[in-house]
Design a protein around this motif. Sequence first.
Motif, PDB file in Angstrom:
ATOM      1  N   GLU A   1       0.926  -1.228   0.041  1.00 14.50           N
ATOM      2  CA  GLU A   1      -0.058   0.195   0.087  1.00 14.50           C
ATOM      3  C   GLU A   1       0.821   1.430   0.120  1.00 14.50           C
ATOM      4  O   GLU A   1       2.130   0.988   0.291  1.00 14.50           O
ATOM      5  CB  GLU A   1      -1.046  -0.076   1.230  1.00 14.50           C
ATOM      6  CG  GLU A   1      -2.121  -0.972   1.085  1.00 14.50           C
ATOM      7  CD  GLU A   1      -2.769  -1.280   2.480  1.00 14.50           C
ATOM      8  OE1 GLU A   1      -2.388  -0.572   3.565  1.00 14.50           O
ATOM      9  OE2 GLU A   1      -4.030  -1.563   2.349  1.00 14.50           O
ATOM     10  N   ARG A   2       0.210   2.281  -0.301  1.00 11.17           N
ATOM     11  CA  ARG A   2       1.038   3.594  -0.177  1.00 11.17           C
ATOM     12  C   ARG A   2       1.492   3.700   1.084  1.00 11.17           C
ATOM     13  O   ARG A   2       1.094   3.574   2.308  1.00 11.17           O
ATOM     14  CB  ARG A   2       0.195   4.845  -0.511  1.00 11.17           C
ATOM     15  CG  ARG A   2       0.696   6.031  -0.652  1.00 11.17           C
ATOM     16  CD  ARG A   2      -0.407   7.166  -0.902  1.00 11.17           C
ATOM     17  NE  ARG A   2       0.275   8.457  -0.988  1.00 11.17           N
ATOM     18  CZ  ARG A   2       0.549   8.991  -1.862  1.00 11.17           C
ATOM     19  NH1 ARG A   2       0.364   8.713  -2.982  1.00 11.17           N
ATOM     20  NH2 ARG A   2       1.212  10.420  -1.852  1.00 11.17           N
ATOM     21  N   GLY A   3       3.008   4.477   1.170  1.00  9.68           N
ATOM     22  CA  GLY A   3       3.757   4.391   2.419  1.00  9.68           C
ATOM     23  C   GLY A   3       4.684   3.085   2.676  1.00  9.68           C
ATOM     24  O   GLY A   3       5.096   3.390   3.585  1.00  9.68           O
ATOM     25  N   GLY A   4       4.402   2.203   2.022  1.00  8.27           N
ATOM     26  CA  GLY A   4       5.138   0.934   2.269  1.00  8.27           C
ATOM     27  C   GLY A   4       6.474   1.245   1.914  1.00  8.27           C
ATOM     28  O   GLY A   4       6.897   2.087   0.777  1.00  8.27           O
ATOM     29  N   LEU A   5       7.418   0.503   2.401  1.00 13.81           N
ATOM     30  CA  LEU A   5       8.870   0.694   2.220  1.00 13.81           C
ATOM     31  C   LEU A   5       9.626  -0.316   1.310  1.00 13.81           C
ATOM     32  O   LEU A   5       9.251  -1.493   1.514  1.00 13.81           O
ATOM     33  CB  LEU A   5       9.554   0.925   3.789  1.00 13.81           C
ATOM     34  CG  LEU A   5       9.184   1.844   4.556  1.00 13.81           C
ATOM     35  CD1 LEU A   5       9.657   2.058   5.761  1.00 13.81           C
ATOM     36  CD2 LEU A   5       9.159   3.270   3.859  1.00 13.81           C
ATOM     37  N   ILE A   6      10.583   0.111   0.493  1.00 13.99           N
ATOM     38  CA  ILE A   6      11.595  -0.852   0.112  1.00 13.99           C
ATOM     39  C   ILE A   6      12.852  -0.559   0.252  1.00 13.99           C
ATOM     40  O   ILE A   6      13.251   0.566   0.511  1.00 13.99           O
ATOM     41  CB  ILE A   6      11.393  -0.903  -1.660  1.00 13.99           C
ATOM     42  CG1 ILE A   6      12.286  -1.811  -2.293  1.00 13.99           C
ATOM     43  CG2 ILE A   6      11.600   0.633  -2.188  1.00 13.99           C
ATOM     44  CD1 ILE A   6      12.139  -1.944  -3.421  1.00 13.99           C
ATOM     45  N   ALA A   7      13.873  -1.543   0.489  1.00  8.23           N
ATOM     46  CA  ALA A   7      15.189  -1.404   0.915  1.00  8.23           C
ATOM     47  C   ALA A   7      15.849  -2.328   0.097  1.00  8.23           C
ATOM     48  O   ALA A   7      15.538  -3.498  -0.315  1.00  8.23           O
ATOM     49  CB  ALA A   7      15.535  -1.844   2.220  1.00  8.23           C
ATOM     50  N   CYS A   8      16.819  -1.834  -0.557  1.00 12.02           N
ATOM     51  CA  CYS A   8      17.815  -2.531  -1.677  1.00 12.02           C
ATOM     52  C   CYS A   8      19.312  -2.045  -1.459  1.00 12.02           C
ATOM     53  O   CYS A   8      19.597  -1.125  -1.119  1.00 12.02           O
ATOM     54  CB  CYS A   8      17.142  -2.346  -3.063  1.00 12.02           C
ATOM     55  SG  CYS A   8      17.222  -0.647  -3.663  1.00 12.02           S
ATOM     56  N   HIS A   9      20.199  -2.926  -2.186  1.00  9.19           N
ATOM     57  CA  HIS A   9      21.639  -2.406  -2.214  1.00  9.19           C
ATOM     58  C   HIS A   9      22.310  -2.960  -3.362  1.00  9.19           C
ATOM     59  O   HIS A   9      21.758  -3.694  -4.209  1.00  9.19           O
ATOM     60  CB  HIS A   9      22.117  -3.028  -0.934  1.00  9.19           C
ATOM     61  CG  HIS A   9      22.305  -4.503  -1.036  1.00  9.19           C
ATOM     62  ND1 HIS A   9      23.587  -5.051  -0.917  1.00  9.19           N
ATOM     63  CD2 HIS A   9      21.282  -5.407  -0.810  1.00  9.19           C
ATOM     64  CE1 HIS A   9      23.470  -6.478  -1.089  1.00  9.19           C
ATOM     65  NE2 HIS A   9      22.144  -6.796  -0.891  1.00  9.19           N
ATOM     66  N   CYS A  10      23.639  -2.236  -3.664  1.00  7.66           N
ATOM     67  CA  CYS A  10      24.357  -2.779  -4.598  1.00  7.66           C
ATOM     68  C   CYS A  10      25.597  -2.034  -4.557  1.00  7.66           C
ATOM     69  O   CYS A  10      25.848  -1.087  -3.643  1.00  7.66           O
ATOM     70  CB  CYS A  10      23.678  -2.222  -6.043  1.00  7.66           C
ATOM     71  SG  CYS A  10      23.713  -0.634  -6.415  1.00  7.66           S
ATOM     72  N   THR A  11      26.531  -2.657  -5.445  1.00  7.45           N
ATOM     73  CA  THR A  11      27.815  -2.010  -5.506  1.00  7.45           C
ATOM     74  C   THR A  11      27.693  -0.954  -6.979  1.00  7.45           C
ATOM     75  O   THR A  11      27.405  -1.662  -7.999  1.00  7.45           O
ATOM     76  CB  THR A  11      28.971  -3.071  -5.862  1.00  7.45           C
ATOM     77  OG1 THR A  11      29.021  -3.924  -4.749  1.00  7.45           O
ATOM     78  CG2 THR A  11      30.360  -2.366  -5.981  1.00  7.45           C
ATOM     79  N   THR A  12      27.784   0.399  -6.476  1.00  8.29           N
ATOM     80  CA  THR A  12      27.590   1.124  -7.616  1.00  8.29           C
ATOM     81  C   THR A  12      29.111   1.405  -8.653  1.00  8.29           C
ATOM     82  O   THR A  12      30.101   1.021  -8.066  1.00  8.29           O
ATOM     83  CB  THR A  12      27.453   2.688  -7.258  1.00  8.29           C
ATOM     84  OG1 THR A  12      28.737   3.247  -6.406  1.00  8.29           O
ATOM     85  CG2 THR A  12      26.366   2.568  -6.167  1.00  8.29           C
ATOM     86  N   ALA A  13      28.878   1.853  -9.964  1.00  8.01           N
ATOM     87  CA  ALA A  13      29.884   1.968 -10.614  1.00  8.01           C
ATOM     88  C   ALA A  13      31.149   2.589  -9.980  1.00  8.01           C
ATOM     89  O   ALA A  13      32.155   2.454 -10.385  1.00  8.01           O
ATOM     90  CB  ALA A  13      29.646   2.556 -11.818  1.00  8.01           C
TER      91      ALA A  13
END
Length: 368
Positions: free
Chosen positions: A98-110
């Motif tokens: 729903e609106r207001g839900g959160l996402i968390a993600c990660h990576c190695t940037t260039a």
Amino acid sequence: MTEVGINTGIEHTELLENRDVTLLLRLVHEAENSSELLRRMQESREAFSPVTMLMDSPEPEAVLAHKVRLPRLVIHRCPLNRVRHINTLFSYTNYCMERGGLIACHCTTAGIRREKIMRQNPVVINRVLFFLDYCWHRIIPKLSFTRDFYFGLTKGQNRALTRVEVLGRLYRAGFDVLHEEIVHGEFYVIAAKVKEPVRDDKPSGGLLIRLKRKGKGGKIIGVYKFRTMYAYSEYLQPYIYKQAGLCSGGKIAGDYRVNAAGRFLRKTWLDELPMLINWMKGDLKLVGVRPLSSHYFSLYSEELRALRIRTKPGLIPPFYADMPGTLDEIQESERRYLEQYLRSPFLTDWRYFWKAFRNIVFRGKRSR
């Protein structure tokens, strides 16, 4: 790697007080590397609430198939460098909450990737290795005639992603970035759902791009330019504006979306050559107000917005005749031009053309 934190102060930051977000950030800072973080998260799985979804799969379909319904937080433990369909993954994450839900993600940037290559290899050799890595993981995946070969061979593993591209993809997927930081050589992002994903466009990573701009009558036109920014930069404009605002000349202050080649193209105006296609198509006239993005257009007064869409935008804006500094001065400059143009189109454009010509050719004036 030095830890860098950015908190934007926007209206959704209270969402970061979520207990599971606090736990996640604590684990991120306590772990010495990504492998240890995954181990710690696995050991702490029961500490997360039932409405938090921990995703290990790089496949977007796994999000929709997960047993948790309407999660308040989705944590993607698999680095984005290993995800083949990042846009779909982000969109499916948006759909399941729903609106207001959160996402968390990660990576190695260039940028992190480059620093590692330069630091871990001898001088000269490190530059050669970086050049080869850049060509293989940055250029080959972007070209239409080599993209399928690259992903067919690598399956999207170990792809190179810029910080701007990751943030831009999140905004395209309907998220508003709340927190970003680099910890122990890994880039972490937390964002909140604020709207549905964008579906009616085709993002391009190529040299020639087609940008959505406001035309006559408020119609959206596609303005052609040579790329001067990293991929997905166009979706990031509201975030950049909130962080830095505008500087003199009405441009985004300290705009890190512009790449090295782009700075040269802008300085020499080569990036605007493809706009001649729009002129030949009749979308633009020779002299006229700048074609603006929807976000930049929204910064103008309601009166000027109504006045602007009565005429076609132009290749040579009145900016180069008056050289205004602030956004208010730019609006006043455009208002004067438009009011004169609506009274006397040909004479106004003739006069403004030669004013701009003198400023550009003889006085070396440039857009800041």
